[in-house]
Design a protein around this motif. Structure first.
Motif, mmCIF file in Angstrom:
data_model
loop_
_atom_site.group_PDB
_atom_site.id
_atom_site.type_symbol
_atom_site.label_atom_id
_atom_site.label_comp_id
_atom_site.label_asym_id
_atom_site.label_seq_id
_atom_site.Cartn_x
_atom_site.Cartn_y
_atom_site.Cartn_z
ATOM 1 N N GLU A 189 -8.856 10.782 -10.707
ATOM 2 C CA GLU A 189 -7.397 10.708 -10.793
ATOM 3 C C GLU A 189 -6.998 9.698 -11.864
ATOM 4 O OE1 GLU A 189 -3.348 10.362 -8.179
ATOM 5 O OE2 GLU A 189 -5.242 10.002 -7.178
ATOM 6 N N SER A 209 0.978 2.054 -11.039
ATOM 7 C CA SER A 209 0.131 3.157 -11.479
ATOM 8 C C SER A 209 0.673 4.460 -10.929
ATOM 9 C CB SER A 209 -1.306 2.960 -11.001
ATOM 10 O OG SER A 209 -2.103 4.067 -11.375
ATOM 11 N N ALA A 263 -1.354 6.964 -10.766
ATOM 12 C CA ALA A 263 -2.515 7.465 -10.027
ATOM 13 C C ALA A 263 -2.353 6.950 -8.598
ATOM 14 C CB ALA A 263 -3.815 6.965 -10.639
ATOM 15 N N LEU A 264 -2.206 7.844 -7.660
ATOM 16 C CA LEU A 264 -1.860 7.427 -6.307
ATOM 17 C C LEU A 264 -3.067 7.059 -5.450
ATOM 18 C CD1 LEU A 264 1.111 9.849 -5.655
ATOM 19 C CD2 LEU A 264 1.140 7.500 -6.536
ATOM 20 N N THR A 265 -4.265 7.225 -6.005
ATOM 21 C CA THR A 265 -5.483 6.784 -5.325
ATOM 22 C C THR A 265 -6.361 6.081 -6.361
ATOM 23 O OG1 THR A 265 -6.835 8.740 -5.775
ATOM 24 C CG2 THR A 265 -5.389 8.831 -3.832
ATOM 25 N N ASP A 266 -7.459 5.532 -5.892
ATOM 26 C CA ASP A 266 -8.415 4.900 -6.796
ATOM 27 C C ASP A 266 -9.562 5.848 -7.148
ATOM 28 O OD1 ASP A 266 -7.201 2.402 -7.139
ATOM 29 O OD2 ASP A 266 -7.978 1.693 -5.228
ATOM 30 N N ALA A 267 -9.403 7.134 -6.844
ATOM 31 C CA ALA A 267 -10.446 8.107 -7.154
ATOM 32 C C ALA A 267 -10.689 8.158 -8.663
ATOM 33 C CB ALA A 267 -10.050 9.491 -6.638
ATOM 34 N N MET A 307 0.821 -1.210 0.000
ATOM 35 C CA MET A 307 0.000 0.000 0.000
ATOM 36 C C MET A 307 0.859 1.264 0.000
ATOM 37 S SD MET A 307 -2.958 -1.255 -0.204
ATOM 38 C CE MET A 307 -3.938 0.197 0.027
ATOM 39 N N GLU A 308 2.141 1.129 0.241
ATOM 40 C CA GLU A 308 3.035 2.278 0.295
ATOM 41 C C GLU A 308 3.332 2.802 -1.105
ATOM 42 O OE1 GLU A 308 6.453 0.978 2.486
ATOM 43 O OE2 GLU A 308 5.242 0.445 4.227
ATOM 44 N N ARG A 309 3.932 3.951 -1.157
ATOM 45 C CA ARG A 309 4.358 4.546 -2.417
ATOM 46 C C ARG A 309 5.759 4.048 -2.740
ATOM 47 N NH1 ARG A 309 -0.297 4.848 -2.572
ATOM 48 N NH2 ARG A 309 -1.531 6.692 -2.200
ATOM 49 N N SER A 350 -0.466 -1.561 -8.429
ATOM 50 C CA SER A 350 -1.859 -1.692 -8.836
ATOM 51 C C SER A 350 -2.287 -3.160 -8.867
ATOM 52 C CB SER A 350 -2.039 -1.050 -10.212
ATOM 53 O OG SER A 350 -3.349 -1.182 -10.667
ATOM 54 N N ARG A 361 2.296 3.498 -7.279
ATOM 55 C CA ARG A 361 1.778 2.520 -6.322
ATOM 56 C C ARG A 361 1.627 1.201 -7.060
ATOM 57 N NH1 ARG A 361 -3.923 1.641 -6.664
ATOM 58 N NH2 ARG A 361 -4.841 3.030 -8.184
#
Length: 115
Positions: free
Chosen positions: A97, A88, A90-94, A61-63, A78, A76
């Motif tokens: 983003e 990815s 994209a650092l979130t699943d929003a 889950m870390e960067r 994926s 991250r």
């Protein structure tokens, strides 16, 4: 691909959290994390299991930093597969983003490292 000498280690719920390599550093055992990175050798099977249990999967889950074309990108994990890792930017699943997917071979290359 996962070498035949790597013995899978799973959590109580059956989730794969790594492997134990019995041949590379014989007579020592080498715990291998879920990204296929070798950890410090140990001299006991239970200790190898403890190392993997201690690391678990939360580090996924870390960067991470991925070095590509002379630059570092923050990414991250994926998806994980037996032959590749999907990163990815994209650092979130929003939904809003949008990032770029980068596919790297498994085990993780040295160009992928903790941020």
């Amino acid at each position: 691909m996962i070498p035949e000498a790597w013995i899978p280690h799973r959590r109580e719920d059956g989730e794969l959290i790594g492997w134990i390599d019995m041949t590379t550093a014989e007579p020592l055992l080498v715990p291998i994390d879920r990204l296929g990175r070798p950890l410090d050798p140990v001299d006991d099977w239970h200790r190898a299991e403890d190392v993997l249990e201690g690391i678990g999967l939360r580090f996924l889950m870390e960067r991470f930093l991925f070095h590509e074309n002379g630059r570092d990108a923050v990414v991250r994990i994926s998806h994980l597969y037996e032959d590749r890792i999907v990163l990815s930017t994209a650092l979130t699943d929003a939904i809003e983003e949008v990032g770029r997917e980068i596919v790297v071979p498994f085990p993780a290359p040295a160009t992928l490292r903790p941020a």
